[in-house]
Design a protein around this motif. Structure first.
Motif, PDB file in Angstrom:
ATOM      1  N   ALA A 148      -3.286  13.051  -2.507  1.00  0.00           N
ATOM      2  CA  ALA A 148      -2.308  11.883  -3.109  1.00  0.00           C
ATOM      3  C   ALA A 148      -1.784  12.306  -4.260  1.00  0.00           C
ATOM      4  N   THR A 149      -1.028  11.995  -4.305  1.00  0.00           N
ATOM      5  CA  THR A 149       0.367  11.421  -5.760  1.00  0.00           C
ATOM      6  C   THR A 149       0.128  10.150  -6.571  1.00  0.00           C
ATOM      7  N   TRP A 150      -0.195   9.656  -5.683  1.00  0.00           N
ATOM      8  CA  TRP A 150       0.057   8.841  -6.808  1.00  0.00           C
ATOM      9  C   TRP A 150      -1.165   7.136  -6.334  1.00  0.00           C
ATOM     10  N   VAL A 151      -0.908   6.065  -6.858  1.00  0.00           N
ATOM     11  CA  VAL A 151      -2.671   4.998  -6.846  1.00  0.00           C
ATOM     12  C   VAL A 151      -1.968   4.077  -5.372  1.00  0.00           C
ATOM     13  N   ASP A 152      -3.242   3.889  -4.963  1.00  0.00           N
ATOM     14  CA  ASP A 152      -2.953   2.541  -4.097  1.00  0.00           C
ATOM     15  C   ASP A 152      -1.929   1.920  -3.746  1.00  0.00           C
ATOM     16  N   TYR A 153      -1.527   0.938  -4.594  1.00  0.00           N
ATOM     17  CA  TYR A 153      -0.740  -0.273  -4.204  1.00  0.00           C
ATOM     18  C   TYR A 153      -0.151  -0.689  -5.569  1.00  0.00           C
ATOM     19  N   CYS A 154       1.103  -0.789  -5.397  1.00  0.00           N
ATOM     20  CA  CYS A 154       2.673  -1.422  -6.562  1.00  0.00           C
ATOM     21  C   CYS A 154       3.203  -1.985  -5.860  1.00  0.00           C
ATOM     22  N   ASN A 156     -14.329   9.631 -10.532  1.00  0.00           N
ATOM     23  CA  ASN A 156     -13.745   9.121  -9.431  1.00  0.00           C
ATOM     24  C   ASN A 156     -11.761   8.546  -9.268  1.00  0.00           C
ATOM     25  N   LEU A 157     -11.451   8.613 -10.286  1.00  0.00           N
ATOM     26  CA  LEU A 157     -10.512   8.097 -10.281  1.00  0.00           C
ATOM     27  C   LEU A 157      -9.636  10.107 -11.378  1.00  0.00           C
ATOM     28  N   GLU A 158      -8.872   9.840 -10.229  1.00  0.00           N
ATOM     29  CA  GLU A 158      -8.351  11.684 -10.438  1.00  0.00           C
ATOM     30  C   GLU A 158      -7.004  11.184 -11.807  1.00  0.00           C
ATOM     31  N   LYS A 159      -7.269  12.085 -12.692  1.00  0.00           N
ATOM     32  CA  LYS A 159      -6.108  12.583 -13.982  1.00  0.00           C
ATOM     33  C   LYS A 159      -4.672  11.873 -13.625  1.00  0.00           C
ATOM     34  N   HIS A 160      -4.305  12.816 -12.536  1.00  0.00           N
ATOM     35  CA  HIS A 160      -2.646  11.993 -12.265  1.00  0.00           C
ATOM     36  C   HIS A 160      -2.622  10.221 -12.122  1.00  0.00           C
ATOM     37  N   GLN A 161      -3.745   9.738 -11.734  1.00  0.00           N
ATOM     38  CA  GLN A 161      -3.722   8.319 -11.149  1.00  0.00           C
ATOM     39  C   GLN A 161      -3.387   7.870 -12.455  1.00  0.00           C
ATOM     40  N   TYR A 162      -4.805   7.956 -13.335  1.00  0.00           N
ATOM     41  CA  TYR A 162      -5.412   7.439 -14.934  1.00  0.00           C
ATOM     42  C   TYR A 162      -3.496   7.737 -15.474  1.00  0.00           C
ATOM     43  N   LYS A 203       0.582  -1.184   0.116  1.00  0.00           N
ATOM     44  CA  LYS A 203       0.219   0.084   0.598  1.00  0.00           C
ATOM     45  C   LYS A 203       1.141   1.384   0.145  1.00  0.00           C
ATOM     46  N   ILE A 204       0.317   2.078  -1.265  1.00  0.00           N
ATOM     47  CA  ILE A 204       1.362   3.307  -0.955  1.00  0.00           C
ATOM     48  C   ILE A 204       0.636   4.625  -0.480  1.00  0.00           C
ATOM     49  N   PRO A 205       1.391   4.747   1.101  1.00  0.00           N
ATOM     50  CA  PRO A 205       0.308   5.756   2.115  1.00  0.00           C
ATOM     51  C   PRO A 205       0.123   7.086   1.848  1.00  0.00           C
ATOM     52  N   THR A 206      -0.746   7.771   2.217  1.00  0.00           N
ATOM     53  CA  THR A 206      -1.066   8.969   1.723  1.00  0.00           C
ATOM     54  C   THR A 206      -0.080  10.438   2.585  1.00  0.00           C
ATOM     55  N   PRO A 207       0.468  10.617   1.830  1.00  0.00           N
ATOM     56  CA  PRO A 207       1.234  11.721   2.249  1.00  0.00           C
ATOM     57  C   PRO A 207       0.925  12.440   3.444  1.00  0.00           C
ATOM     58  N   VAL A 208       1.562  13.238   4.429  1.00  0.00           N
ATOM     59  CA  VAL A 208       0.632  13.863   5.497  1.00  0.00           C
ATOM     60  C   VAL A 208       2.264  14.900   5.204  1.00  0.00           C
ATOM     61  N   GLN A 209       1.808  16.042   5.565  1.00  0.00           N
ATOM     62  CA  GLN A 209       2.279  17.366   6.465  1.00  0.00           C
ATOM     63  C   GLN A 209       2.623  17.559   7.766  1.00  0.00           C
ATOM     64  N   ILE A 210       3.182  17.371   8.061  1.00  0.00           N
ATOM     65  CA  ILE A 210       3.865  17.574   9.755  1.00  0.00           C
ATOM     66  C   ILE A 210       3.532  19.177   9.586  1.00  0.00           C
ATOM     67  N   ILE A 211       2.018  19.529  11.650  1.00  0.00           N
ATOM     68  CA  ILE A 211       1.963  20.773  10.952  1.00  0.00           C
ATOM     69  C   ILE A 211       2.709  21.136  11.835  1.00  0.00           C
ATOM     70  N   GLU A 212       3.429  20.314  13.252  1.00  0.00           N
ATOM     71  CA  GLU A 212       3.862  20.388  14.630  1.00  0.00           C
ATOM     72  C   GLU A 212       4.006  19.168  15.490  1.00  0.00           C
ATOM     73  N   ASP A 213       5.293  19.500  15.938  1.00  0.00           N
ATOM     74  CA  ASP A 213       5.893  18.250  17.009  1.00  0.00           C
ATOM     75  C   ASP A 213       6.341  18.717  18.022  1.00  0.00           C
ATOM     76  N   PHE A 214       5.337  17.426  18.248  1.00  0.00           N
ATOM     77  CA  PHE A 214       5.153  17.675  20.405  1.00  0.00           C
ATOM     78  C   PHE A 214       6.147  16.216  20.454  1.00  0.00           C
ATOM     79  N   GLY A 215       6.981  16.018  19.795  1.00  0.00           N
ATOM     80  CA  GLY A 215       7.970  14.860  20.766  1.00  0.00           C
ATOM     81  C   GLY A 215       7.001  13.488  19.834  1.00  0.00           C
ATOM     82  N   ARG A 216       6.805  12.738  21.393  1.00  0.00           N
ATOM     83  CA  ARG A 216       6.574  11.884  20.897  1.00  0.00           C
ATOM     84  C   ARG A 216       4.805  11.600  19.824  1.00  0.00           C
TER      85      ARG A 216
END
Length: 168
Positions: free
Chosen positions: A58-64, A88-94, A36-49
């Protein structure tokens, strides 16, 4: 009183769980390596743990992955109605599926029709045909009966929750 969750946040989670279980069995049996290709996450704040973040687009498809020496790439879609809207299928995915297919990878969709409780493997060639039909002014979706004719139903088999590699 029962409330129905109308959020789209968990749409497709059932299908992803089923595919992930199959992928684990494929991996453990030495059959294929599909991730599974994870959805990218932008970190806003880092609280240690713990962190605070937001999902990025998402810029990719689900699996590779790889199966029998051949690259695989696919997206999983869960549908509640009687047709699969191509929107339902984004242009970049196609475009990503198309690019990989042109280079020899096996590109496809796995579509779950919850109304019928059926799963279908749709090869890229059929998806491409449907997209070209839509671009030339035709139908903007793939009807369930077209999946029955041009796709391949995939089922649980031999201990796999969804033995989709059998369709390849």
């Amino acid at each position: 009183m029962t409330y129905k969750n109308r959020s789209y946040a968990n749409r497709g989670m059932h299908l992803e769980r089923i595919i992930d279980m199959a992928n684990n069995k494929y991996r453990n049996a030495g059959v294929a390596e599909v991730n599974k290709i994870p959805t990218p996450v932008q970190i806003i704040e880092d609280f240690g743990r713990t962190i605070k973040g937001r999902k990025e687009k998402a810029t990719w498809v689900d699996y590779c992955g790889i199966y029998k020496g051949t690259a695989l790439i696919f997206d999983a879609k869960q549908i509640s109605g009687t047709n699969f809207p191509l929107a339902n299928l984004e242009k970049h995915q196609y475009n990503l599926l198309k690019s990989w297919a042109e280079k020899g990878a096996v590109a496809f969709l796995i579509v779950y029709f919850s109304k019928y409780d059926k799963y279908y493997y749709l090869p890229f060639a059929t998806l491409k045909w449907a997209m070209e039909r839509a671009e030339s002014g035709g139908r903007k979706s793939i009807a369930y009966d077209e999946f029955e004719k041009m796709g391949q139903e995939v089922k649980s088999k031999d201990g796999y929750t969804l033995h989709y590699l059998e369709a390849i």
